[in-house]
Scaffold this active site. Sequence first.
Site, PDB file in Angstrom:
ATOM      1  N   ASP A 295     -10.291  -5.528  -2.745  1.00  0.00           N
ATOM      2  CA  ASP A 295      -9.604  -4.519  -2.302  1.00  0.00           C
ATOM      3  C   ASP A 295     -10.589  -3.139  -2.203  1.00  0.00           C
ATOM      4  O   ASP A 295     -10.706  -2.676  -3.234  1.00  0.00           O
ATOM      5  CB  ASP A 295      -8.107  -4.315  -2.863  1.00  0.00           C
ATOM      6  CG  ASP A 295      -7.344  -3.229  -1.933  1.00  0.00           C
ATOM      7  OD1 ASP A 295      -7.928  -2.269  -1.306  1.00  0.00           O
ATOM      8  OD2 ASP A 295      -6.161  -3.514  -2.244  1.00  0.00           O
TER       9      ASP A 295
ATOM     10  N   HIS B  69      -7.432  -5.875   1.172  1.00  0.00           N
ATOM     11  CA  HIS B  69      -6.121  -4.893   1.438  1.00  0.00           C
ATOM     12  C   HIS B  69      -5.326  -5.356   2.312  1.00  0.00           C
ATOM     13  O   HIS B  69      -4.195  -4.793   2.624  1.00  0.00           O
ATOM     14  CB  HIS B  69      -6.859  -3.404   1.395  1.00  0.00           C
ATOM     15  CG  HIS B  69      -5.391  -2.441   1.179  1.00  0.00           C
ATOM     16  ND1 HIS B  69      -5.030  -2.374  -0.097  1.00  0.00           N
ATOM     17  CD2 HIS B  69      -4.973  -1.771   1.862  1.00  0.00           C
ATOM     18  CE1 HIS B  69      -4.027  -1.250  -0.046  1.00  0.00           C
ATOM     19  NE2 HIS B  69      -3.743  -0.908   1.211  1.00  0.00           N
TER      20      HIS B  69
ATOM     21  N   SER C  96       0.825  -1.145   0.019  1.00  0.00           N
ATOM     22  CA  SER C  96      -0.032  -0.152  -0.002  1.00  0.00           C
ATOM     23  C   SER C  96       0.823   1.373   0.054  1.00  0.00           C
ATOM     24  O   SER C  96       1.671   1.345  -0.934  1.00  0.00           O
ATOM     25  CB  SER C  96      -1.055  -0.217   1.164  1.00  0.00           C
ATOM     26  OG  SER C  96      -1.791   0.870   1.162  1.00  0.00           O
TER      27      SER C  96
END
Lengths: 282, 282
Positions: A227, A260, A151
């Site tokens: 996600d 995620h 991320s």
Amino acid sequence: MSTVATLSEHGCWGGVQSFHRHDSAEIGAPMQFSVFRPARADTARKRPTLIYLAGLTCTEETFPIKAGAQRMAAELGLTLVAPDTSPRQTGIEGADAAWDFGHGAGFYLDALRTPWSARFRMESYVVRELRQLLIDEFDADPTRLGLFGHSMGGHGALTLALRHPEMFRSVSAFAPICAPSQCPWGHKAFGNYLGEDPALWRAHDACELIRSGRRLPPLLVDQGLADKFLAEQLHPHLLEQACAEAGQPCQLRRHEGYDHGYYFIHSFIADHLVHHARLMTL
Amino acid sequence: MSTVATLSEHGCWGGVQSFHRHDSAEIGAPMQFSVFRPARADTARKRPTLIYLAGLTCTEETFPIKAGAQRMAAELGLTLVAPDTSPRQTGIEGADAAWDFGHGAGFYLDALRTPWSARFRMESYVVRELRQLLIDEFDADPTRLGLFGHSMGGHGALTLALRHPEMFRSVSAFAPICAPSQCPWGHKAFGNYLGEDPALWRAHDACELIRSGRRLPPLLVDQGLADKFLAEQLHPHLLEQACAEAGQPCQLRRHEGYDHGYYFIHSFIADHLVHHARLMTL
């Protein structure tokens, strides 16, 4: 004399998972990081070492606790290192006001705007200070350093490797922020840390860096299709497009049903370690 | 109609890691638990299912986040379940006063003393209510249920399997409290939950149960030798002795350099899953 304190050590997969604190010159305050060192008979040789950059709200503990990477690192003989995601307890007003900016959200750049510029220097911290410390005190082989992340930390891995190509032999990312100039997380962080000059933003945007001619080792990127940040924040299609246009080798794998979080990372971490190990033995 | 709510679901190793809440009749309040279900083509067959009991201060999240068990469970086709370690928010005075008693420290028994007896009924919760719920709603095969756990949960796995031998096909433990009648954690919990009758204590003490003639499937126990609770609280040598005297098969493995935490569990979890899978296919 070493200024690195060992906070704890834990036997893990035949090696040692440890946590450390040191006074960082770049940050101007103590910083913490974690290290997994696999067992080995040969203590003379320098070790291939992977630095993992975590995402928003994470610390140096997130990766060793949640990713399950030690098993394959032990098998491949890789040292794993995870720094914290920002300076802490800076006392800067507003640094605790949001989960996506300030503490826990350093974005792996050196801030240019006050008050952030005095302390938020995560780029120099990782590529200069931490890297040198790993070489000097944790047997890291400077010719076999890899960089990966998740991320915000995927953004960090891509951009630091693009900006310092001589330093990293291998790069990969999980669900990276691929084009921070074009997403809300990036707008907020770049606007506050860098100001409004578009040229400064481009210098910390993986897609723009690739477009400008910077190159990486062959890239592995995993992205979950469940996600919740995919559409608004991550933009892997822009990375794919920039790589295709530039001739940058990039394997982008999209995974149905994965979100995620670290259950996603856990499921594909072994592939990333193998990817890095292969490039380091070339 | 099912009364089990799904709090979240996460893709993991080709299967799904999920978190659930239901109104527990045994506890008289909502309880939470986690489930990992591996992918499979065959949806008709009942699944072998392992229940993991966690230690002091843990919740239903600890095992799925920290143990790294999903990889091998996916490979072996095992469902993994982890309940919380006690009732929560009971409002009972003193239930939050200590980390080793009350909330987060149910000790997998049905309390007999007030005020605890109204809510702290973890034995009946696990062996009756949760077990039946797993059979009814999560495709658990009642003939292939296994039980394992860590520390207080290792005590729980041993004693629940000894007290309900018809229910569990396979048992193992990480750093279990082997003889709670003889350690401070056990004294505190048994004294408060059960009172001072030694016969009641013996009925929840793995060593005493084995000595009294109860038996388990062939047992696997792992113990770290750098475990700070080893000497005072855990007493694996007493379990070893009780098993040897009773002819109870028990493989107790002692591991140099490993402590009481999940880096230890992570390092040996795959062996435990293989142990359970083997016993379930016999």
